[in-house]
Design a protein around this motif. Structure first.
Motif, PDB file in Angstrom:
ATOM      1  N   VAL A  26       0.835  -1.203   0.000  1.00 47.94           N
ATOM      2  CA  VAL A  26       0.000   0.000   0.000  1.00 47.94           C
ATOM      3  C   VAL A  26       0.873   1.258   0.000  1.00 47.94           C
ATOM      4  O   VAL A  26       0.594   2.221  -0.713  1.00 47.94           O
ATOM      5  CB  VAL A  26      -0.964  -0.017   1.211  1.00 47.94           C
ATOM      6  CG1 VAL A  26      -1.657   1.331   1.388  1.00 47.94           C
ATOM      7  CG2 VAL A  26      -1.996  -1.119   1.049  1.00 47.94           C
ATOM      8  N   ALA A  27       1.937   1.263   0.767  1.00 44.06           N
ATOM      9  CA  ALA A  27       2.833   2.424   0.821  1.00 44.06           C
ATOM     10  C   ALA A  27       3.505   2.675  -0.530  1.00 44.06           C
ATOM     11  O   ALA A  27       3.602   3.815  -0.986  1.00 44.06           O
ATOM     12  CB  ALA A  27       3.882   2.229   1.913  1.00 44.06           C
ATOM     13  N   VAL A  28       3.953   1.615  -1.198  1.00 45.58           N
ATOM     14  CA  VAL A  28       4.587   1.762  -2.512  1.00 45.58           C
ATOM     15  C   VAL A  28       3.584   2.277  -3.535  1.00 45.58           C
ATOM     16  O   VAL A  28       3.893   3.151  -4.357  1.00 45.58           O
ATOM     17  CB  VAL A  28       5.232   0.428  -2.959  1.00 45.58           C
ATOM     18  CG1 VAL A  28       5.627   0.469  -4.416  1.00 45.58           C
ATOM     19  CG2 VAL A  28       6.431   0.103  -2.079  1.00 45.58           C
ATOM     20  N   MET A  29       2.351   1.765  -3.523  1.00 44.12           N
ATOM     21  CA  MET A  29       1.322   2.229  -4.473  1.00 44.12           C
ATOM     22  C   MET A  29       0.968   3.694  -4.225  1.00 44.12           C
ATOM     23  O   MET A  29       0.806   4.468  -5.169  1.00 44.12           O
ATOM     24  CB  MET A  29       0.078   1.353  -4.376  1.00 44.12           C
ATOM     25  CG  MET A  29       0.294  -0.044  -4.946  1.00 44.12           C
ATOM     26  SD  MET A  29      -1.142  -1.100  -4.764  1.00 44.12           S
ATOM     27  CE  MET A  29      -2.293  -0.316  -5.847  1.00 44.12           C
ATOM     28  N   LEU A  33       1.457   6.759  -6.967  1.00 41.55           N
ATOM     29  CA  LEU A  33       0.385   7.671  -7.375  1.00 41.55           C
ATOM     30  C   LEU A  33       0.748   9.119  -7.089  1.00 41.55           C
ATOM     31  O   LEU A  33       0.460  10.016  -7.888  1.00 41.55           O
ATOM     32  CB  LEU A  33      -0.913   7.307  -6.660  1.00 41.55           C
ATOM     33  CG  LEU A  33      -1.612   6.045  -7.167  1.00 41.55           C
ATOM     34  CD1 LEU A  33      -2.793   5.702  -6.279  1.00 41.55           C
ATOM     35  CD2 LEU A  33      -2.056   6.220  -8.605  1.00 41.55           C
ATOM     36  N   TYR A  34       1.389   9.369  -5.989  1.00 47.13           N
ATOM     37  CA  TYR A  34       1.799  10.730  -5.660  1.00 47.13           C
ATOM     38  C   TYR A  34       2.808  11.260  -6.680  1.00 47.13           C
ATOM     39  O   TYR A  34       2.688  12.368  -7.179  1.00 47.13           O
ATOM     40  CB  TYR A  34       2.394  10.782  -4.251  1.00 47.13           C
ATOM     41  CG  TYR A  34       2.948  12.137  -3.901  1.00 47.13           C
ATOM     42  CD1 TYR A  34       2.110  13.167  -3.532  1.00 47.13           C
ATOM     43  CD2 TYR A  34       4.324  12.386  -3.975  1.00 47.13           C
ATOM     44  CE1 TYR A  34       2.612  14.419  -3.229  1.00 47.13           C
ATOM     45  CE2 TYR A  34       4.827  13.635  -3.676  1.00 47.13           C
ATOM     46  CZ  TYR A  34       3.968  14.647  -3.306  1.00 47.13           C
ATOM     47  OH  TYR A  34       4.468  15.891  -3.018  1.00 47.13           O
ATOM     48  N   VAL A  35       3.803  10.463  -6.992  1.00 44.83           N
ATOM     49  CA  VAL A  35       4.839  10.881  -7.944  1.00 44.83           C
ATOM     50  C   VAL A  35       4.230  11.092  -9.326  1.00 44.83           C
ATOM     51  O   VAL A  35       4.524  12.056 -10.011  1.00 44.83           O
ATOM     52  CB  VAL A  35       5.992   9.846  -7.987  1.00 44.83           C
ATOM     53  CG1 VAL A  35       6.920  10.107  -9.145  1.00 44.83           C
ATOM     54  CG2 VAL A  35       6.749   9.857  -6.676  1.00 44.83           C
ATOM     55  N   ASN A  38       2.074  14.398  -9.414  1.00 40.90           N
ATOM     56  CA  ASN A  38       2.719  15.671  -9.107  1.00 40.90           C
ATOM     57  C   ASN A  38       3.974  15.949  -9.911  1.00 40.90           C
ATOM     58  O   ASN A  38       4.687  16.895  -9.601  1.00 40.90           O
ATOM     59  CB  ASN A  38       3.050  15.731  -7.613  1.00 40.90           C
ATOM     60  CG  ASN A  38       1.808  15.832  -6.776  1.00 40.90           C
ATOM     61  OD1 ASN A  38       0.876  16.517  -7.158  1.00 40.90           O
ATOM     62  ND2 ASN A  38       1.783  15.132  -5.662  1.00 40.90           N
ATOM     63  N   ARG A  39       4.237  15.174 -10.914  1.00 40.29           N
ATOM     64  CA  ARG A  39       5.438  15.457 -11.709  1.00 40.29           C
ATOM     65  C   ARG A  39       5.139  16.571 -12.701  1.00 40.29           C
ATOM     66  O   ARG A  39       4.012  16.763 -13.149  1.00 40.29           O
ATOM     67  CB  ARG A  39       5.915  14.200 -12.427  1.00 40.29           C
ATOM     68  CG  ARG A  39       4.969  13.717 -13.489  1.00 40.29           C
ATOM     69  CD  ARG A  39       5.474  12.499 -14.163  1.00 40.29           C
ATOM     70  NE  ARG A  39       4.404  11.985 -15.003  1.00 40.29           N
ATOM     71  CZ  ARG A  39       4.493  10.933 -15.730  1.00 40.29           C
ATOM     72  NH1 ARG A  39       5.603  10.253 -15.736  1.00 40.29           N
ATOM     73  NH2 ARG A  39       3.490  10.536 -16.458  1.00 40.29           N
ATOM     74  N   THR A  40       6.157  17.311 -13.068  1.00 40.79           N
ATOM     75  CA  THR A  40       5.989  18.382 -14.036  1.00 40.79           C
ATOM     76  C   THR A  40       6.151  17.809 -15.432  1.00 40.79           C
ATOM     77  O   THR A  40       6.966  16.934 -15.688  1.00 40.79           O
ATOM     78  CB  THR A  40       7.032  19.491 -13.812  1.00 40.79           C
ATOM     79  OG1 THR A  40       8.329  18.913 -13.898  1.00 40.79           O
ATOM     80  CG2 THR A  40       6.848  20.147 -12.466  1.00 40.79           C
ATOM     81  N   VAL A  41       5.351  18.335 -16.332  1.00 42.04           N
ATOM     82  CA  VAL A  41       5.397  17.881 -17.717  1.00 42.04           C
ATOM     83  C   VAL A  41       6.340  18.799 -18.473  1.00 42.04           C
ATOM     84  O   VAL A  41       6.201  20.021 -18.436  1.00 42.04           O
ATOM     85  CB  VAL A  41       3.990  17.920 -18.341  1.00 42.04           C
ATOM     86  CG1 VAL A  41       4.031  17.507 -19.788  1.00 42.04           C
ATOM     87  CG2 VAL A  41       3.043  17.033 -17.563  1.00 42.04           C
ATOM     88  N   THR A  42       7.275  18.224 -19.161  1.00 41.37           N
ATOM     89  CA  THR A  42       8.204  19.032 -19.948  1.00 41.37           C
ATOM     90  C   THR A  42       7.659  19.170 -21.356  1.00 41.37           C
ATOM     91  O   THR A  42       6.820  18.420 -21.807  1.00 41.37           O
ATOM     92  CB  THR A  42       9.592  18.378 -20.003  1.00 41.37           C
ATOM     93  OG1 THR A  42       9.456  17.075 -20.558  1.00 41.37           O
ATOM     94  CG2 THR A  42      10.190  18.293 -18.629  1.00 41.37           C
ATOM     95  N   GLY A  43       8.147  20.142 -22.063  1.00 44.12           N
ATOM     96  CA  GLY A  43       7.698  20.369 -23.430  1.00 44.12           C
ATOM     97  C   GLY A  43       6.696  21.509 -23.465  1.00 44.12           C
ATOM     98  O   GLY A  43       6.467  22.209 -22.491  1.00 44.12           O
TER      99      GLY A  43
END
Length: 169
Positions: A26-29, A33-35, A38-43
């Protein structure tokens, strides 16, 4: 000295090893999902810009020309669920260029009295990529395309004569 795993399968006699594995999964999932969220999209990001277009209806009978009004939404018959292409900003009635038989919508009409060439200017929103205009993010609009269009009160075949970025004049 206490054993790490007892005979009942508990760590230090307190917590079941299955519970620890479930908590780790559960912690890994949750972390994944958080990563991902919340990641920034490049381009480059695409945003809607105003796109204007003109079309002509050749040799339209007067009742058809009168039913097309400024402020009406214009749609494509082939893409009913795609939403409006834009809003009509200008309607001009021009004399027909030559008296011939034309298919206007589903009706055969002949040029002559009570017929007009209708020049429609409309404006919508969309994106422009590689010089191509995509209205409402789903409808690719290009010049010289003859399509079946409709408004609230009219159905007609229009030929797109011009497409440009910006607001209609």
């Amino acid at each position: 000295m206490q054993k790490i795993i007892d005979k009942n399968g508990r760590l230090f006699g307190l917590v079941s090893i299955i519970d620890v594995v479930v908590l780790l999964v559960v912690a890994v999932m949750a972390l994944a999902l958080y990563v991902r969220g919340n990641r920034t999209v490049t381009g480059s990001t695409l945003s809607n810009v105003p796109i204007s277009f003109q079309m002509v209806i050749e040799v339209a009978p007067d009742y058809l020309a009168d039913s097309i009004q400024v402020g009406d939404k214009i749609y494509d018959k082939e893409r009913v669920g795609a939403g409006a292409l834009g809003t009509i900003t200008k309607v001009e009635l021009l004399p027909p260029s030559k008296p011939e038989i034309y298919l206007s919508g589903d009706v055969l009409t002949t040029g002559g009295e009570n017929c007009y060439n209708v020049l429609i200017t409309a404006q919508g929103e969309g994106i422009i990529t590689d010089g191509r205009f995509t209205l409402n993010r789903v409808y690719e609009m290009g010049a010289n395309a003859a399509r079946l269009f409709y408004t609230k009160y009219a159905s007609f075949t229009g030929v797109v004569t011009d497409v440009w970025q910006g607001k209609a004049e």
